[in-house]
Design a protein around this motif. Structure first.
Motif, short mmCIF file in Angstrom:
data_model
loop_
_atom_site.label_atom_id
_atom_site.label_comp_id
_atom_site.label_asym_id
_atom_site.label_seq_id
_atom_site.Cartn_x
_atom_site.Cartn_y
_atom_site.Cartn_z
N VAL A 1 90.72 -85.57 32.07
CA VAL A 1 89.62 -86.47 32.86
C VAL A 1 88.42 -86.77 32.40
CG1 VAL A 1 91.38 -86.65 34.87
CG2 VAL A 1 89.17 -85.37 34.86
N THR A 2 87.90 -87.84 32.49
CA THR A 2 86.61 -88.08 31.95
C THR A 2 85.64 -89.22 32.61
OG1 THR A 2 85.19 -88.52 30.10
CG2 THR A 2 87.20 -89.72 30.30
N ALA A 3 84.45 -88.95 32.80
CA ALA A 3 83.76 -90.13 33.35
C ALA A 3 83.52 -91.17 32.39
CB ALA A 3 82.53 -89.67 33.97
N GLY A 4 83.64 -90.91 31.31
CA GLY A 4 83.91 -92.36 30.09
C GLY A 4 82.68 -92.44 29.38
N ARG B 1 80.19 -84.81 39.02
CA ARG B 1 80.82 -84.82 40.46
C ARG B 1 81.96 -85.65 40.64
NH1 ARG B 1 78.42 -80.85 39.61
NH2 ARG B 1 80.41 -80.45 39.57
N LEU B 2 81.76 -86.92 39.84
CA LEU B 2 82.86 -87.77 39.98
C LEU B 2 83.90 -87.49 39.30
CD1 LEU B 2 80.87 -91.18 39.71
CD2 LEU B 2 82.37 -90.24 41.64
N VAL B 3 83.84 -86.64 37.99
CA VAL B 3 84.95 -86.29 37.22
C VAL B 3 85.69 -85.18 37.71
CG1 VAL B 3 83.77 -84.76 35.32
CG2 VAL B 3 85.89 -86.18 34.65
N GLU B 4 84.94 -84.16 38.50
CA GLU B 4 85.45 -83.07 39.17
C GLU B 4 86.19 -83.83 40.61
OE1 GLU B 4 86.13 -79.87 38.91
OE2 GLU B 4 84.77 -79.53 37.04
N ALA B 5 85.73 -84.65 41.12
CA ALA B 5 86.47 -85.17 42.11
C ALA B 5 87.67 -85.83 41.80
CB ALA B 5 85.71 -86.24 42.93
N PHE B 6 87.85 -86.50 40.54
CA PHE B 6 89.08 -86.99 40.22
C PHE B 6 90.05 -86.18 39.80
CE2 PHE B 6 91.31 -89.68 36.70
CZ PHE B 6 91.94 -90.36 37.64
N SER C 1 80.82 -85.22 30.61
CA SER C 1 81.19 -85.23 31.95
C SER C 1 82.96 -85.55 31.80
CB SER C 1 80.54 -86.35 33.01
OG SER C 1 79.44 -86.00 33.09
N SER C 2 83.54 -84.49 31.47
CA SER C 2 84.86 -84.37 31.24
C SER C 2 85.22 -82.97 31.63
CB SER C 2 85.20 -84.66 29.92
OG SER C 2 84.66 -85.79 29.24
N VAL C 3 86.63 -83.06 32.04
CA VAL C 3 87.41 -81.96 32.70
C VAL C 3 88.69 -81.89 32.08
CG1 VAL C 3 88.23 -80.53 34.75
CG2 VAL C 3 86.07 -82.04 34.70
N SER C 4 89.22 -80.58 31.67
CA SER C 4 90.64 -80.39 31.24
C SER C 4 90.99 -79.17 31.73
CB SER C 4 90.55 -80.72 29.78
OG SER C 4 90.06 -79.67 28.92
#
Length: 165
Positions: A6-9, A37-42, A117-120
């Motif tokens: 996921v990414t904030a874009g 914080r938004l990407v972690e929340a997603f 701001s991305s998480v995988s």
């Protein structure tokens, strides 16, 4: 076991560049923090959705915010590059399988995710799964992993340097 990315874009990266071009450090820092914080929340939202709906192994889960923070749910969400999964190069497989490029995510030469701001990582649902730290590994384990992954030994040695005994 499942994978996610996921990414904030890219729009987020462009907005940060605008703040930095205007020498607006405060808003740049705050915007980065908010995007992180938004990407972690997603990622957490998707994990909850998988537990309750998609895989449905915890359909009646009703955890408080405190319980969620304490990770009192079934399953774990390890990510490459962290103590339970220190091998960053696994991200290349995750990105390929999930076609992360389709949502604007990519990996740098040093395997950092872009946008920043991305998480995988992985979703593991087994009721006994827990986080753990991978300790020091020996030369024999390094050689075995390189052979199994078809990787150059010296490249793997560099990538796993913090875990070499």
């Amino acid at each position: 076991v499942g994978m996610f990315a996921v990414t904030a874009g890219l729009d987020m990266e462009q907005r940060i560049a605008q703040f930095e071009a205007a020498h607006d450090d405060y808003n740049s820092i705050m915007f980065k923090a908010l995007a992180d914080r938004l990407v972690e929340a997603f990622a957490e939202y998707l994990h909850e959705k998988i537990r309750k709906v998609d895989w449905g192994y915890a359909p009646d889960e009703q955890l408080s915010a405190h319980e969620l923070i304490k990770e009192q749910y079934q399953g774990i969400r390890p990510a490459p590059g962290y103590p339970a999964c220190p091998a960053h190069e696994i991200k290349t497989d995750v990105f390929r399988v999930l076609d992360a490029n389709a949502i604007g995510m990519s990996l740098t030469e040093s395997l950092a995710m872009f946008p920043a701001s991305s998480v995988s990582g992985f979703y593991i649902s087994h009721p006994d799964s827990t986080y753990f730290n991978v300790g020091q590994i020996g030369e024999d384990q390094l050689e075995d992993m390189a052979a199994r992954r078809g990787m150059d030994l010296e490249v793997l040695r560099r990538l796993l340097a913090p875990n070499l005994g």
